[in-house]
Design a protein around this motif. Structure first.
Motif, mmCIF file in Angstrom:
data_model
loop_
_atom_site.group_PDB
_atom_site.id
_atom_site.type_symbol
_atom_site.label_atom_id
_atom_site.label_comp_id
_atom_site.label_asym_id
_atom_site.label_seq_id
_atom_site.Cartn_x
_atom_site.Cartn_y
_atom_site.Cartn_z
ATOM 1 N N ASP A 34 0.787 -1.080 0.038
ATOM 2 C CA ASP A 34 -0.163 -0.030 -0.019
ATOM 3 C C ASP A 34 0.812 1.123 -0.011
ATOM 4 N N TYR A 35 0.440 2.324 -0.812
ATOM 5 C CA TYR A 35 1.345 3.571 -0.630
ATOM 6 C C TYR A 35 0.659 4.591 0.505
ATOM 7 N N ILE A 36 -0.400 3.987 1.319
ATOM 8 C CA ILE A 36 -0.750 4.908 2.318
ATOM 9 C C ILE A 36 -1.392 6.193 1.864
ATOM 10 N N LEU A 42 -2.448 2.192 8.318
ATOM 11 C CA LEU A 42 -1.781 0.951 8.531
ATOM 12 C C LEU A 42 -2.326 0.285 9.898
ATOM 13 N N LYS A 56 5.568 -0.607 1.510
ATOM 14 C CA LYS A 56 4.942 0.606 1.217
ATOM 15 C C LYS A 56 5.644 1.015 -0.179
#
Ligand SMILES: NC(=O)c1ccc[n+]([C@@H]2O[C@H](COP(=O)([O-])OP(=O)(O)OC[C@H]3O[C@@H](n4cnc5c(N)ncnc54)[C@H](O)[C@@H]3O)[C@@H](O)[C@H]2O)c1
Length: 360
Positions: A34-36, A42, A56
């Motif tokens: 996930d790239y947040i 998270l 990430k």
């Protein structure tokens, strides 16, 4: 043990899928990517963080993703990553195009360059657009007719994935279109968690327009189960006839055949919190270009893979409301980090930008 690469894993459905997967296959090796972005959190992976590898990374970055594939050598890939919030797509469509269209292609390309056993591209009912009056539902044969920046970007990704299916049939790439999901870990900008978190803070639930927009709802874990079945299904080769008939492509529509209006969802939430819906719901200006109704037919998935939803709507909705009521720390942290969520479209024309709704 099989290695699963799950993207969008810190979002609502991706996180639920990681939890589901580790329940279903406790020995599975899970690489959660996930790239947040705006909706990434998270904390959604907290209960399993010691059992997964978190990466990430941006799925639209080919170099980064290819290196990640080569490092982890996934057997199975599920691409949930997308920018998914319709209101935000209206304010800034570009991030949606990058994640939902380019990201879908980059993921397919990585699974081509570093072959996997199967790859599911997760898409949405919204690529079919708004259901025409008199039409009962969409099916895998319905034309893509997306009209919002979110769904148009998803439809662009879908077209690319269809092109990979047709061009590289040995790839085992599949696609799902799912109805609206509900359940735990959804960002409190969406109707159900927004409603619960507002009422718990003494605020009314804002409902767009007349609230009669109608959606097809299923529990997120029924969605996860369907995706998992599609991922593992032995589907055989794609027939030649699929060139002119998308119903023969490895595409599956997912629904529990349960249609509810937005206003009834809001009433359910208030009622479940023991309050009077007449006092806790307010109608606000509708968002521009809001799809009125969509419903999807899961008949192909039921017939070919034997999938059935196993969760009952009323019971699971009540459990979902209770989950948000019990997990105040989870959503209070989100509100502390991101500020108030929700939109007041009546201010957009005046100020050129949506402001958080204040519904005291
Ligand atoms: N929520 C629904 O009701 C629903 C219904 C049908 C289909 N879907 C589809 O399911 C998928 C997941 O939806 P959701 O509701 O969990 O969305 P979400 O917004 O809660 O989560 C998406 C996650 O993807 C991540 N992400 C976005 N772009 C990325 C990128 N370029 N690289 C890496 N990570 C990225 C975000 O940070 C976020 O954590 C989406 O593809 C969506 O279109 C959702």
């Amino acid at each position: 043990m099989a290695v699963y690469l799950v993207t969008g894993a810190a979002g609502f459905i991706g996180a639920n899928y990681v939890h589901f997967l580790l329940e279903r296959e406790p020995e599975a090796q899970v690489v959660a990517v996930d790239y947040i972005g705006f909706a990434g959190n998270l904390a959604n992976l907290d209960p399993v963080i010691d059992r997964i590898t978190f990466e990430k990374a941006d799925i639209a970055d080919l170099e980064v993703m290819e290196a990640l594939y080569r490092r982890h050598r996934p057997d199975y890939v599920v691409n949930f990553a997308a920018e998914s919030h319709n209101d935000r797509a209206i304010l800034g469509p570009s991030a949606f195009m990058r994640s939902n269209a380019l990201g879908a292609q980059v993921m397919a390309e990585c699974s081509r360059l570093v072959p996997v056993r199967s790859h599911v591209h997760v898409s949405t009912i919204e690529v079919y657009g708004e259901l025409p009056a008199g039409q009962k539902w969409f099916t895998e044969r319905s034309p893509l007719n997306a009209k919002t920046p979110y769904s148009a970007a998803k439809a662009a990704g879908d077209q690319m994935v269809r092109a990979y299916m047709a061009t590289y049939p040995e790839m085992n790439i599949r696609m799902t279109h799912c109805a609206n999901n509900f359940g735990p870990y959804q960002l409190p900008e969406k109707l159900i968690p927004l409603g619960v978190t507002n009422v718990l803070r003494g605020r009314k639930i804002p409902v767009y327009g007349d609230g009669l927009q109608s959606r097809d709802w299923l529990h997120v874990l029924d969605h996860c189960d369907a995706v998992h079945q599609v991922l593992h299904a032995d589907l055989g080769p794609i027939p030649k006839e699929a060139a002119t008939d998308p119903g023969l492509l490895p595409i599956f529509d997912i629904s529990a055949r349960h249609e509810v209006t937005n206003i009834d969802i809001a009433r359910f939430v208030v009622h479940e919190l023991g309050l009077d819906p007449a006092e806790w719901i307010e109608h606000i200006e509708d968002r521009p270009n809001h799809d009125r109704r969509y419903v999807i037919n899961p008949e192909k998935l039921e017939r070919e893979l034997g999938w059935r939803p196993s969760r009952q709507f009323d019971t699971e909705m009540a459990a979902t409301v209770r989950w948000y009521a019990a997990n105040t720390g989870w959503w209070e942290q989100i509100l502390a980090d991101k500020g108030e969520l929700g939109f007041d479209w009546s201010r957009v024309a005046l100020e050129g930008q949506a402001r958080p709704v204040s519904t005291q």
